[in-house]
Design a protein around this motif. Sequence first.
Motif, mmCIF file in Angstrom:
data_model
loop_
_atom_site.group_PDB
_atom_site.id
_atom_site.type_symbol
_atom_site.label_atom_id
_atom_site.label_comp_id
_atom_site.label_asym_id
_atom_site.label_seq_id
_atom_site.Cartn_x
_atom_site.Cartn_y
_atom_site.Cartn_z
ATOM 1 N N LYS A 1 -29.666 -14.606 17.821
ATOM 2 C CA LYS A 1 -29.680 -13.382 18.571
ATOM 3 C C LYS A 1 -30.170 -13.669 20.059
ATOM 4 O O LYS A 1 -29.774 -12.924 21.150
ATOM 5 C CB LYS A 1 -30.104 -12.452 17.811
ATOM 6 N N GLU A 2 -31.158 -14.547 20.083
ATOM 7 C CA GLU A 2 -31.772 -14.598 21.330
ATOM 8 C C GLU A 2 -30.833 -15.267 22.501
ATOM 9 O O GLU A 2 -31.230 -15.161 23.619
ATOM 10 C CB GLU A 2 -33.171 -15.483 21.094
ATOM 11 N N SER A 3 -29.922 -16.075 22.009
ATOM 12 C CA SER A 3 -28.834 -16.615 22.769
ATOM 13 C C SER A 3 -27.985 -15.606 23.702
ATOM 14 O O SER A 3 -27.320 -15.921 24.554
ATOM 15 C CB SER A 3 -28.019 -17.515 22.140
ATOM 16 N N LEU A 4 -28.116 -14.175 23.176
ATOM 17 C CA LEU A 4 -27.548 -13.332 23.821
ATOM 18 C C LEU A 4 -28.233 -12.788 25.145
ATOM 19 O O LEU A 4 -27.613 -11.717 25.669
ATOM 20 C CB LEU A 4 -27.156 -12.105 22.864
ATOM 21 N N HIS A 5 -29.277 -13.109 25.135
ATOM 22 C CA HIS A 5 -30.135 -12.797 26.273
ATOM 23 C C HIS A 5 -30.298 -11.444 26.764
ATOM 24 O O HIS A 5 -29.942 -10.881 27.757
ATOM 25 C CB HIS A 5 -29.411 -13.653 27.701
ATOM 26 N N GLY A 6 -30.429 -10.369 25.693
ATOM 27 C CA GLY A 6 -30.613 -9.168 25.790
ATOM 28 C C GLY A 6 -29.488 -8.129 25.406
ATOM 29 O O GLY A 6 -29.539 -6.973 25.264
ATOM 30 N N ARG A 7 -28.353 -8.858 25.346
ATOM 31 C CA ARG A 7 -27.018 -8.256 24.752
ATOM 32 C C ARG A 7 -27.039 -7.808 23.527
ATOM 33 O O ARG A 7 -26.372 -7.086 22.989
ATOM 34 C CB ARG A 7 -25.792 -8.988 25.338
ATOM 35 N N GLN A 8 -28.155 -8.279 22.755
ATOM 36 C CA GLN A 8 -28.181 -7.815 21.313
ATOM 37 C C GLN A 8 -28.475 -6.484 21.168
ATOM 38 O O GLN A 8 -28.433 -6.021 20.096
ATOM 39 C CB GLN A 8 -29.145 -8.752 20.628
ATOM 40 N N HIS A 9 -28.871 -5.598 22.366
ATOM 41 C CA HIS A 9 -29.354 -4.439 22.078
ATOM 42 C C HIS A 9 -28.416 -3.348 22.754
ATOM 43 O O HIS A 9 -28.726 -2.286 23.082
ATOM 44 C CB HIS A 9 -30.654 -4.174 23.066
ATOM 45 N N ILE A 10 -27.160 -3.923 22.920
ATOM 46 C CA ILE A 10 -25.982 -3.189 23.418
ATOM 47 C C ILE A 10 -25.528 -1.857 22.807
ATOM 48 O O ILE A 10 -25.095 -0.958 23.490
ATOM 49 C CB ILE A 10 -24.682 -4.168 24.033
ATOM 50 N N ARG A 11 -25.691 -2.078 21.305
ATOM 51 C CA ARG A 11 -25.217 -1.029 20.595
ATOM 52 C C ARG A 11 -26.024 0.230 21.013
ATOM 53 O O ARG A 11 -25.764 1.363 21.081
ATOM 54 C CB ARG A 11 -25.168 -1.281 19.265
ATOM 55 N N ARG A 12 -27.417 -0.077 21.103
ATOM 56 C CA ARG A 12 -28.349 1.010 21.570
ATOM 57 C C ARG A 12 -28.162 1.958 22.822
ATOM 58 O O ARG A 12 -27.852 3.023 22.915
ATOM 59 C CB ARG A 12 -29.807 0.439 21.548
#
Length: 276
Positions: free
Chosen positions: A255-266
């Motif tokens: 998930k770290e490879s998403l560079h912050g995008r893992q929080h987009i649902r929020r």
Amino acid sequence: MTEVISTELQQQLDKRYGAGAPIADGVGNETLEVLLRHRTTRRFLPGTVSDTELRLIIAAAQSASTSANFQFTSVVVVDDPALRNRLAELAGGQQLVRDAAVFLVWVADWSRNIAIATEHGHSIEATAYLDSAVSSIVDVTLSAQNAAVAAESLGYGITFVGALRNNIDAVIAELRLPQWTFPVYGMAIGVPDPADPADIKPRYGQSVVVHRNTYSPPAAADVQDYLDRINAYYREQELPADWAKNRLAGRISTKESLHGRQHIRRTFGNQGFELR
């Protein structure tokens, strides 16, 4: 003229697909040539896009298909140098955001349709469901791709900048986006630097991506053919040549490879999209 276009098309097809390229066989026109010669432009020369050209590029964007004529696309034209610089930093320090003649942020926008509906006394229950967000993002993507083709037809280069989503809450704040909107990506448009070594990038062969009537998994040899061609391309660009290791794995392994995008649902929730 047709013969010249056909020759250029075949050269572009060969770069895209290698030895298994489709044969143009005398078929071709300028529109196909523009589409097939697309490449990402990461280095821009100083230059401008005229207001007339920009209006026509956006008119091409607005001419794309749109779900139920809802016209979910909004475009933020960023011409404030200080704001450009902040967006460049939020997108991972990408210099092309600063250097491009034009920088656009493409926004999925339910806000105006919701305002119209509520002003006319209608409920908005359906907007809480995932398909509503998906429909708006599809609309934006169709519009943005039309704009990209229009810009390239005028001789400009383009780059989509998805890295804006790495720090999406900050981008929303910088652009003062209201609820029921979501920035999908940026687009840099400008005069391509001829010294930029980037070329037409190989794609999977059509035997991998085209299915007749029902889906069929690709043959291992066809996948390997693509890996061989894309790795050769990166070697020519003097970049790490193992696409599966250096790019694919680096994008999906953690998930770290998403560079912050893992929080987009929020962020979608903060913007009013419940995604039920």
